[in-house]
Design a protein around this motif. Structure first.
Motif, PDB file in Angstrom:
ATOM      1  N   GLY A 106       1.059  -1.186  -0.049  1.00  0.00           N
ATOM      2  CA  GLY A 106      -0.196  -0.096  -0.023  1.00  0.00           C
ATOM      3  C   GLY A 106       0.925   1.109   0.047  1.00  0.00           C
ATOM      4  N   GLU A 107       0.274   2.462  -0.219  1.00  0.00           N
ATOM      5  CA  GLU A 107       0.826   3.621  -0.026  1.00  0.00           C
ATOM      6  C   GLU A 107      -0.089   4.686   0.284  1.00  0.00           C
ATOM      7  OE1 GLU A 107       2.006   5.275  -4.104  1.00  0.00           O
ATOM      8  OE2 GLU A 107       0.598   3.571  -4.870  1.00  0.00           O
ATOM      9  N   ASP A 108       0.593   5.756   1.034  1.00  0.00           N
ATOM     10  CA  ASP A 108      -0.080   7.043   1.139  1.00  0.00           C
ATOM     11  C   ASP A 108       0.910   8.214   0.596  1.00  0.00           C
ATOM     12  OD1 ASP A 108       1.677   7.294   3.243  1.00  0.00           O
ATOM     13  OD2 ASP A 108       0.113   6.533   4.717  1.00  0.00           O
ATOM     14  N   ASP A 109       0.426   9.420   0.932  1.00  0.00           N
ATOM     15  CA  ASP A 109       1.315  10.510   0.642  1.00  0.00           C
ATOM     16  C   ASP A 109       2.545  10.444   1.192  1.00  0.00           C
ATOM     17  OD1 ASP A 109      -0.966  11.595  -0.828  1.00  0.00           O
ATOM     18  OD2 ASP A 109      -1.766  12.918   0.654  1.00  0.00           O
ATOM     19  N   GLU A 110       2.656   9.885   2.325  1.00  0.00           N
ATOM     20  CA  GLU A 110       3.995   9.696   2.906  1.00  0.00           C
ATOM     21  C   GLU A 110       5.054   8.551   3.020  1.00  0.00           C
ATOM     22  OE1 GLU A 110       4.354  12.362   6.988  1.00  0.00           O
ATOM     23  OE2 GLU A 110       2.505  11.674   6.928  1.00  0.00           O
ATOM     24  N   PHE A 111       4.274   7.572   2.937  1.00  0.00           N
ATOM     25  CA  PHE A 111       4.920   6.214   3.082  1.00  0.00           C
ATOM     26  C   PHE A 111       4.582   5.257   2.077  1.00  0.00           C
ATOM     27  CE2 PHE A 111       4.182   8.216   7.213  1.00  0.00           C
ATOM     28  CZ  PHE A 111       5.853   8.338   7.701  1.00  0.00           C
ATOM     29  N   TYR A 112       5.594   4.075   1.730  1.00  0.00           N
ATOM     30  CA  TYR A 112       4.959   2.975   1.234  1.00  0.00           C
ATOM     31  C   TYR A 112       5.293   1.815   2.318  1.00  0.00           C
ATOM     32  CZ  TYR A 112       6.498   5.280  -3.284  1.00  0.00           C
ATOM     33  OH  TYR A 112       6.819   6.144  -4.387  1.00  0.00           O
ATOM     34  N   TYR A 113       4.281   0.854   2.066  1.00  0.00           N
ATOM     35  CA  TYR A 113       4.088  -0.245   3.004  1.00  0.00           C
ATOM     36  C   TYR A 113       4.150  -1.536   2.306  1.00  0.00           C
ATOM     37  CZ  TYR A 113       1.898   3.594   5.498  1.00  0.00           C
ATOM     38  OH  TYR A 113       1.646   4.983   6.112  1.00  0.00           O
ATOM     39  N   ILE A 114       4.623  -2.507   2.889  1.00  0.00           N
ATOM     40  CA  ILE A 114       4.446  -3.990   2.450  1.00  0.00           C
ATOM     41  C   ILE A 114       4.248  -4.985   3.740  1.00  0.00           C
ATOM     42  CG2 ILE A 114       5.573  -5.775   0.898  1.00  0.00           C
ATOM     43  CD1 ILE A 114       7.222  -3.974  -0.269  1.00  0.00           C
ATOM     44  N   ALA A 115       3.308  -5.683   3.659  1.00  0.00           N
ATOM     45  CA  ALA A 115       3.303  -6.740   4.996  1.00  0.00           C
ATOM     46  C   ALA A 115       2.418  -7.925   4.392  1.00  0.00           C
ATOM     47  CB  ALA A 115       2.361  -6.161   5.935  1.00  0.00           C
ATOM     48  N   SER A 116       2.602  -8.901   5.440  1.00  0.00           N
ATOM     49  CA  SER A 116       2.027 -10.305   5.001  1.00  0.00           C
ATOM     50  C   SER A 116       0.640 -10.046   5.416  1.00  0.00           C
ATOM     51  CB  SER A 116       2.604 -11.295   6.020  1.00  0.00           C
ATOM     52  OG  SER A 116       2.447 -10.773   7.411  1.00  0.00           O
ATOM     53  N   GLU A 117       0.192  -9.194   6.167  1.00  0.00           N
ATOM     54  CA  GLU A 117      -1.452  -8.914   6.339  1.00  0.00           C
ATOM     55  C   GLU A 117      -1.843  -7.371   6.408  1.00  0.00           C
ATOM     56  OE1 GLU A 117      -2.954 -10.643   9.780  1.00  0.00           O
ATOM     57  OE2 GLU A 117      -1.299 -12.331   9.894  1.00  0.00           O
ATOM     58  N   GLU A 118      -3.108  -7.056   6.001  1.00  0.00           N
ATOM     59  CA  GLU A 118      -3.232  -5.573   5.666  1.00  0.00           C
ATOM     60  C   GLU A 118      -3.453  -4.922   7.054  1.00  0.00           C
ATOM     61  OE1 GLU A 118      -7.257  -3.451   3.845  1.00  0.00           O
ATOM     62  OE2 GLU A 118      -6.709  -5.618   3.067  1.00  0.00           O
ATOM     63  N   ALA A 119      -3.840  -5.900   8.210  1.00  0.00           N
ATOM     64  CA  ALA A 119      -4.176  -5.293   9.258  1.00  0.00           C
ATOM     65  C   ALA A 119      -2.803  -4.680   9.912  1.00  0.00           C
ATOM     66  CB  ALA A 119      -4.388  -6.159  10.497  1.00  0.00           C
ATOM     67  N   ALA A 120      -1.527  -5.160   9.356  1.00  0.00           N
ATOM     68  CA  ALA A 120      -0.436  -4.488   9.903  1.00  0.00           C
ATOM     69  C   ALA A 120      -0.159  -3.262   9.289  1.00  0.00           C
ATOM     70  CB  ALA A 120       0.732  -5.365   9.663  1.00  0.00           C
TER      71      ALA A 120
END
Length: 347
Positions: free
Chosen positions: A305-319
């Motif tokens: 996922g991403e927003d205006d400030e960060f990129y994210y990768i995780a094994s679960e969406e909750a994280a």
């Protein structure tokens, strides 16, 4: 990952991984952070764990023969009563000696020499293990729950622009401090969920290029494969995905573009021993990038996922949700296809 490379505290990654506490069993967790040593950013930083005091003297004598030790100290820790055993943990900021450069690196890059040094210590010096060896980054890991390891290493005291974390539930390898995730070499760090059934052939393939697996877990091969394929063989992450998790032969035959079909066939033949079999989801980082990928039929979950400030990768969406706020564009990582995020440095 901070999109613009600005540092952020360790509270967000700690909150994220602790939201998945039940996914582990207390037998391993850890963190990797980038940009945490700005005062020593030009020096190699070795994090070394010692099971015995004797290993400290032997290892430091060896380092003094090869490097200028710019600064060394015990890694700052806090006593956590629930951690019954902790090894001795030291960090060293190093510069390769000029005479070493002349004598030993005539046919190697400095990065190759660092790998050679790490492999020598881990293979030959008893009870001494280098578990982090990059510049301006560090790995912090051990046997315990994420909140325990985070408190032990004082993770909240660090600020970095990329953070990785992991919570372990070992299934077929021993639980010990060196076997916890992340794994690292140079500025690479890797966290992994799954089981690499091709570990044996991957390990033998890597030994031909001077990488030796000494930490008793299959994740180690993924770390070294990324360094070999990206840094030494100069492949991009998309091609590395086609090597580690290639399409099946019948899928390659259905590729319409003749040139693309030829390249995929060549990669499968040339890099047959680098193919990673078994269920896996991995997140890999270096000083400029964060990459997530799964096996070619996605037997382990991975979201991004991403927003205006960060990129994210995780094994679960909750994280992601627990720290992401109004996160935009959360999506499932496609089987066998890497999702690639790069820092866009703020000038």
């Amino acid at each position: 990952m901070a999109r613009n490379g600005m540092p952020l505290g360790g509270d967000r990654i700690l909150t994220s991984i602790c939201n998945m506490m039940e996914r582990g069993n207390g037998l391993g967790s850890g963190f990797a952070a980038y940009g945490i040593y700005p005062d020593f950013k030009d020096y190699w930083c070795f994090h070394i764990m010692y099971n015995e005091t004797k290993g400290i003297e032997t290892t430091e004598n060896y380092l003094e023969q090869k490097f200028h030790i710019i600064h060394s100290e015990p890694i700052p820790t806090k006593r956590v009563r629930s951690l019954f055993y902790t090894p001795r943990l030291h960090r060293y900021f190093l510069k390769v000696q000029e005479k070493t450069l002349e004598k030993e690196i005539y046919s190697l890059t400095e990065e190759d020499f660092i790998i050679k040094t790490v492999m020598f210590i881990n293979k030959n010096i008893k009870d001494s293990f280098v578990f982090s060896s990059g510049k301006n980054m560090g790995i912090f890991k051990g046997v315990g729950q994420p909140d325990e390891i985070g408190e032990f290493y004082k993770i909240l005291d660090y600020k970095g622009y990329i953070w990785l974390s992991h919570n372990r539930f070992p299934t077929n390898t021993v639980a010990w401090w060196g076997g916890a995730h992340p794994f690292g070499i140079l500025d690479w760090s890797v966290v992994h969920n799954g089981e690499i059934s091709s570990y044996g052939i991957n390990r033998r393939y890597l030994e031909n290029s001077g990488y030796f697996c000494t930490l008793f877990t299959d994740t180690e091969v993924i770390t070294y494969l990324f360094d070999l394929l990206y840094r030494k063989h100069k492949h991009d992450f998309q091609t590395i995905g086609d090597i580690l998790a290639p399409p099946f032969w019948f899928q390659i035959e259905r590729v319409e573009d003749e040139n693309c079909r030829r390249i995929l066939k060549s990669l499968r033949i040339v890099y047959a021993s680098a193919l990673v079999n078994g269920p896996f989801g991995v997140i890999v980082a270096n000083s400029e990038s964060m990459v997530g990928m799964t096996d070619r039929i996605k037997l382990r979950p991975l979201v991004a996922g991403e927003d205006d400030e960060f990129y994210y990768i995780a094994s679960e969406e909750a994280a992601i949700r627990i720290i992401g706020g109004p996160t935009k564009n959360i999506f499932q990582v496609e089987a066998g296809k890497p999702v690639i995020f790069k820092v866009k440095w703020q000038r």
